[in-house]
Scaffold this motif. Structure first.
Motif, PDB file in Angstrom:
ATOM      1  N   THR A 123       0.852  -1.139   0.043  1.00 42.90           N
ATOM      2  CA  THR A 123       0.209  -0.061   0.140  1.00 42.90           C
ATOM      3  C   THR A 123       0.978   1.394   0.115  1.00 42.90           C
ATOM      4  O   THR A 123       2.132   1.320   0.084  1.00 42.90           O
ATOM      5  CB  THR A 123      -0.850   0.048   1.368  1.00 42.90           C
ATOM      6  N   GLY A 124       0.103   2.363   0.033  1.00 43.17           N
ATOM      7  CA  GLY A 124       1.155   3.565  -0.108  1.00 43.17           C
ATOM      8  C   GLY A 124       1.697   3.956   1.289  1.00 43.17           C
ATOM      9  O   GLY A 124       2.642   4.735   1.489  1.00 43.17           O
ATOM     10  N   SER A 125       1.362   3.195   2.478  1.00 43.21           N
ATOM     11  CA  SER A 125       1.997   3.490   3.641  1.00 43.21           C
ATOM     12  C   SER A 125       2.718   2.174   4.394  1.00 43.21           C
ATOM     13  O   SER A 125       3.238   2.223   5.239  1.00 43.21           O
ATOM     14  CB  SER A 125       0.930   3.812   4.753  1.00 43.21           C
ATOM     15  N   LEU A 126       2.645   1.160   3.424  1.00 43.57           N
ATOM     16  CA  LEU A 126       3.002  -0.222   4.089  1.00 43.57           C
ATOM     17  C   LEU A 126       3.577  -1.218   2.985  1.00 43.57           C
ATOM     18  O   LEU A 126       2.872  -1.253   1.885  1.00 43.57           O
ATOM     19  CB  LEU A 126       2.088  -1.220   4.792  1.00 43.57           C
ATOM     20  N   ALA A 132       7.256   0.697   6.614  1.00 45.58           N
ATOM     21  CA  ALA A 132       6.197   1.748   6.809  1.00 45.58           C
ATOM     22  C   ALA A 132       6.535   2.894   6.427  1.00 45.58           C
ATOM     23  O   ALA A 132       7.887   3.367   6.824  1.00 45.58           O
ATOM     24  CB  ALA A 132       5.720   1.592   8.458  1.00 45.58           C
ATOM     25  N   GLY A 133       5.977   3.883   5.828  1.00 45.54           N
ATOM     26  CA  GLY A 133       6.035   5.159   5.728  1.00 45.54           C
ATOM     27  C   GLY A 133       5.049   5.985   4.946  1.00 45.54           C
ATOM     28  O   GLY A 133       3.838   5.450   5.004  1.00 45.54           O
ATOM     29  N   ALA A 134       5.442   6.986   4.050  1.00 41.66           N
ATOM     30  CA  ALA A 134       4.256   7.700   3.374  1.00 41.66           C
ATOM     31  C   ALA A 134       4.694   7.734   2.023  1.00 41.66           C
ATOM     32  O   ALA A 134       5.705   8.084   1.430  1.00 41.66           O
ATOM     33  CB  ALA A 134       4.256   9.152   3.988  1.00 41.66           C
ATOM     34  N   GLU A 135       3.442   7.725   1.159  1.00 44.74           N
ATOM     35  CA  GLU A 135       3.911   7.624  -0.387  1.00 44.74           C
ATOM     36  C   GLU A 135       4.893   6.642  -0.936  1.00 44.74           C
ATOM     37  O   GLU A 135       5.690   6.922  -1.700  1.00 44.74           O
ATOM     38  CB  GLU A 135       4.182   9.177  -0.796  1.00 44.74           C
ATOM     39  N   THR A 151       8.917   8.199   1.619  1.00 41.02           N
ATOM     40  CA  THR A 151       9.503   8.482   2.812  1.00 41.02           C
ATOM     41  C   THR A 151       9.279   7.409   3.710  1.00 41.02           C
ATOM     42  O   THR A 151       8.137   6.893   4.267  1.00 41.02           O
ATOM     43  CB  THR A 151       8.666   9.598   3.560  1.00 41.02           C
TER      44      THR A 151
END
Length: 92
Positions: free
Chosen positions: A49-52, A65-68, A84
């Motif tokens: 996903t965009g965060s994991l 884990a992160g952003a984008e 990120t």
């Protein structure tokens, strides 16, 4: 028995000057700041996903884990996660 075999393989790798990650089927994880994460010798993607990003390894899983988060490069032996990166967890 399996621990002794791994110990013998590590000793052999040292004597032959072969990297342990190759002999023991271990992942090589390289991080460039908090923007790129290169995982070599992986076994595939479990979740994305965009965060994991969950990555299957020979012994366990790697959680990123992160952003984008995006997959910048996906090959049989290496995987590049970009975005990120805020947290990395290796679970056996």
């Amino acid at each position: 028995m399996q621990r002794r075999r791994k110990g013998n393989l590590q000793t052999l790798a040292g004597l032959l000057e072969i990297p342990a990650d190759i002999v023991l089927d271990l992942p090589r994880i390289t991080m460039l700041g908090n923007k790129q994460l290169l995982v070599e010798n992986h076994k595939g993607i479990i979740e994305y996903t965009g965060s994991l990003v969950r990555i299957k390894l020979s012994q366990g899983e790697l959680y990123v884990a992160g952003a984008e988060l995006t997959i910048g490069n996906f090959q049989a032996e290496q995987l590049l996660v970009e975005g990120t990166v805020m947290e990395i967890k290796y679970e056996v």
